[in-house]
Design an enzyme around this catalytic site. Structure first.
Site, mmCIF file in Angstrom:
data_model
loop_
_atom_site.group_PDB
_atom_site.id
_atom_site.type_symbol
_atom_site.label_atom_id
_atom_site.label_comp_id
_atom_site.label_asym_id
_atom_site.label_seq_id
_atom_site.Cartn_x
_atom_site.Cartn_y
_atom_site.Cartn_z
ATOM 1 N N CYS A 149 12.704 -49.149 31.376
ATOM 2 C CA CYS A 149 13.102 -47.770 31.581
ATOM 3 C C CYS A 149 14.320 -47.562 32.462
ATOM 4 O O CYS A 149 14.786 -48.170 33.368
ATOM 5 C CB CYS A 149 12.039 -47.183 32.648
ATOM 6 N N LYS A 177 7.112 -54.683 27.684
ATOM 7 C CA LYS A 177 8.081 -53.629 26.941
ATOM 8 C C LYS A 177 9.572 -53.803 27.351
ATOM 9 O O LYS A 177 9.605 -53.254 28.854
ATOM 10 C CB LYS A 177 7.657 -52.307 26.455
ATOM 11 N N ARG A 222 10.154 -40.894 19.492
ATOM 12 C CA ARG A 222 10.314 -39.641 19.362
ATOM 13 C C ARG A 222 10.091 -39.184 18.044
ATOM 14 O O ARG A 222 9.712 -37.878 18.102
ATOM 15 C CB ARG A 222 11.873 -39.712 19.757
HETATM 16 C C1 LIG Z 1 10.382 -38.599 26.641
HETATM 17 C C2 LIG Z 1 10.521 -40.134 26.553
HETATM 18 C C3 LIG Z 1 9.663 -40.505 27.709
HETATM 19 C C4 LIG Z 1 9.611 -41.897 27.479
HETATM 20 N N1 LIG Z 1 8.806 -42.598 28.556
HETATM 21 C C5 LIG Z 1 8.833 -43.928 28.471
HETATM 22 C C6 LIG Z 1 7.357 -44.894 29.158
HETATM 23 O O1 LIG Z 1 6.859 -44.124 30.086
HETATM 24 N N2 LIG Z 1 7.519 -45.925 29.016
HETATM 25 C C7 LIG Z 1 8.397 -46.732 28.209
HETATM 26 O O2 LIG Z 1 8.268 -48.011 28.094
HETATM 27 N N3 LIG Z 1 9.509 -46.170 27.490
HETATM 28 C C8 LIG Z 1 9.286 -44.803 27.407
HETATM 29 N N4 LIG Z 1 10.148 -44.166 26.708
HETATM 30 C C9 LIG Z 1 11.011 -44.894 25.675
HETATM 31 C C10 LIG Z 1 10.110 -45.026 24.359
HETATM 32 O O3 LIG Z 1 8.939 -45.772 24.547
HETATM 33 C C11 LIG Z 1 10.846 -45.840 23.198
HETATM 34 O O4 LIG Z 1 11.265 -47.143 23.619
HETATM 35 C C12 LIG Z 1 12.292 -45.084 23.077
HETATM 36 O O5 LIG Z 1 12.178 -43.694 22.763
HETATM 37 C C13 LIG Z 1 12.727 -45.628 21.697
HETATM 38 O O6 LIG Z 1 11.947 -45.493 20.636
HETATM 39 P P1 LIG Z 1 12.397 -44.231 19.535
HETATM 40 O O7 LIG Z 1 13.588 -44.425 18.933
HETATM 41 O O8 LIG Z 1 11.382 -44.618 18.465
HETATM 42 O O9 LIG Z 1 12.045 -43.006 20.386
HETATM 43 C C14 LIG Z 1 10.353 -42.820 26.773
HETATM 44 C C15 LIG Z 1 11.088 -42.004 25.670
HETATM 45 C C16 LIG Z 1 11.241 -40.679 25.745
HETATM 46 C C17 LIG Z 1 12.022 -40.035 24.487
#
Ligand SMILES: Cc1cc2nc3c(=O)[nH]c(=O)nc-3n(C[C@H](O)[C@H](O)[C@H](O)COP(=O)(O)O)c2cc1C
Length: 330
Positions: free
Chosen positions: A102, A141, A229
């Site tokens: 994060c 992660k 997303r």
């Molecule tokens: C609104 C939002 C909240 C997120 N919260 C977390 C979370 O609680 N834990 C985590 O490991 N990653 C969190 N992420 C990151 C996502 O798990 C992911 O790694 C990141 O969005 C990239 O993947 P994507 O391009 O498929 O969205 C969050 C991302 C977004 C957009």
């Protein structure tokens, strides 16, 4: 088949990403319905859990129909992480995932989330503390590293596997990138090709179509991929990708009726879970995505997000169906 401890996943599983304020039980139920193979809770603060913070405890709610499901925790203190793993175990998830990715300041400042990328010894100690205090499989992660000059995912992967981590998901960006630029999966491919690495390696970042999913599957040779997303307001993405993998053809896009059905279910399930008031409030953020691309939708959205009366919102859904039925969205 891909195995994490005793959890058996299909070949090249599609994972729903943990997302704060998004990956809650109603949303997960929709994603499960539409093909997600493994899902995670949003991240939960270990400090919050041990203080018995109601908000943190509520995030532990999981249901049998969503299995396999993991609970994700974060924190920068070994004792708090160990204690929170014990608390997590009481709700019997299939696995515990630790967030070391994060990028948000309030998390990083406490030495948690991606903050730990600067201190791999601490990352290892925190992970060990969790592994020691639970019999559940522990997964991690994380991101590639703190910034482009300190990409350390190769070392991180080996050291985490050596202490018993059972799978690793890498969001292929650095912390410095936050969500900007592109994710670079070639670093994740390198980990997968490391002969010492035997645990499943999942890639994450920017998968937003079936074509891209297939391209990345073929190009990087990982064990599966995680999607975040692109699933918000579009849980259909999981089955669309699977169908494309299997047939090379596209499933038809969800109709307006299916979109309305999804929004209705989402709202109903959120109210069943959290009560009418909170359910209504927390589903509001999803409507834009369910109905993305509909012309002149603003007026309807405003009605959905300004009402506290479920009947009125359900009527608005019916109205939307009446007006837009038959329109094809791309
Ligand atoms: C609104 C939002 C909240 C997120 N919260 C977390 C979370 O609680 N834990 C985590 O490991 N990653 C969190 N992420 C990151 C996502 O798990 C992911 O790694 C990141 O969005 C990239 O993947 P994507 O391009 O498929 O969205 C969050 C991302 C977004 C957009």
């Amino acid at each position: 088949m891909v195995k994490i401890g005793n959890i058996e996943l299909p070949d090249f599983p599609l994972l729903l990403a943990p997302m704060e304020d998004v990956s809650d039980p109603p949303f997960r139920r929709l994603c499960k319905q539409h093909g997600a193979d493994l899902m995670y809770s949003e991240f939960i603060s270990s400090e919050g859990l041990i203080r018995d913070a109601i908000k943190s405890r509520q995030k532990l709610d999981i249901f049998d129909y969503e299995r396999p499901v993991g609970i994700q925790i974060f924190g920068g203190d070994e004792e708090a992480m160990a204690m929170s793993a014990k608390i997590v175990e009481t709700v019997n998830p299939d696995l515990i995932d630790i967030n070391f990715g994060c990028p948000v300041k309030k998390v990083v400042c406490k030495g948690a989330g991606a903050g730990v990328l600067k201190d791999v010894d601490l990352m290892v100690r925190l992970t060990k503390a969790v592994i020691r205090s639970t019999s559940l499989p522990v997964t991690v992660k994380t991101r590639l590293g703190w910034d482009e000059n300190s990409i350390n995912i190769d070392e991180v992967a080996e050291r985490l596997q050596d202490i018993g981590v059972q799978a690793l998901t890498v969001h292929a960006r650095t912390r410095a990138q936050m969500y900007k630029g592109h994710s670079d999966w070639s670093h994740v491919e390198r980990i997968k090709n490391n002969p010492r690495i035997t645990m499943p390696i999942f890639g994450n970042g920017d998968i937003d179509s079936a074509e891209k999913a297939l391209e990345y599957k073929n190009k990087y040779g990982l064990d599966g991929m995680m999607i975040g997303r692109a699933a918000i307001g579009y849980p259909w993405i999981f089955n669309e990708i699977k169908h494309f993998f299997e047939t090379g053809t596209h499933l038809p896009k969800p109709t307006i009726s299916q979109r309305v059905e999804a929004a209705k279910n989402h709202l109903q399930w959120a109210m069943d879970w959290k009560g009418e008031k909170l359910g209504i409030l927390e589903t509001r953020r999803h409507y834009t995505n369910y109905f993305k691309g509909l012309p002149n939708f603003k007026e309807h959205r405003m009605k959905m997000v300004s009402s506290e009366d479920p009947e009125f919102i359900f009527e608005t859904f019916a109205e939307v169906l009446g007006i837009y039925e038959g329109i094809e969205l791309v």
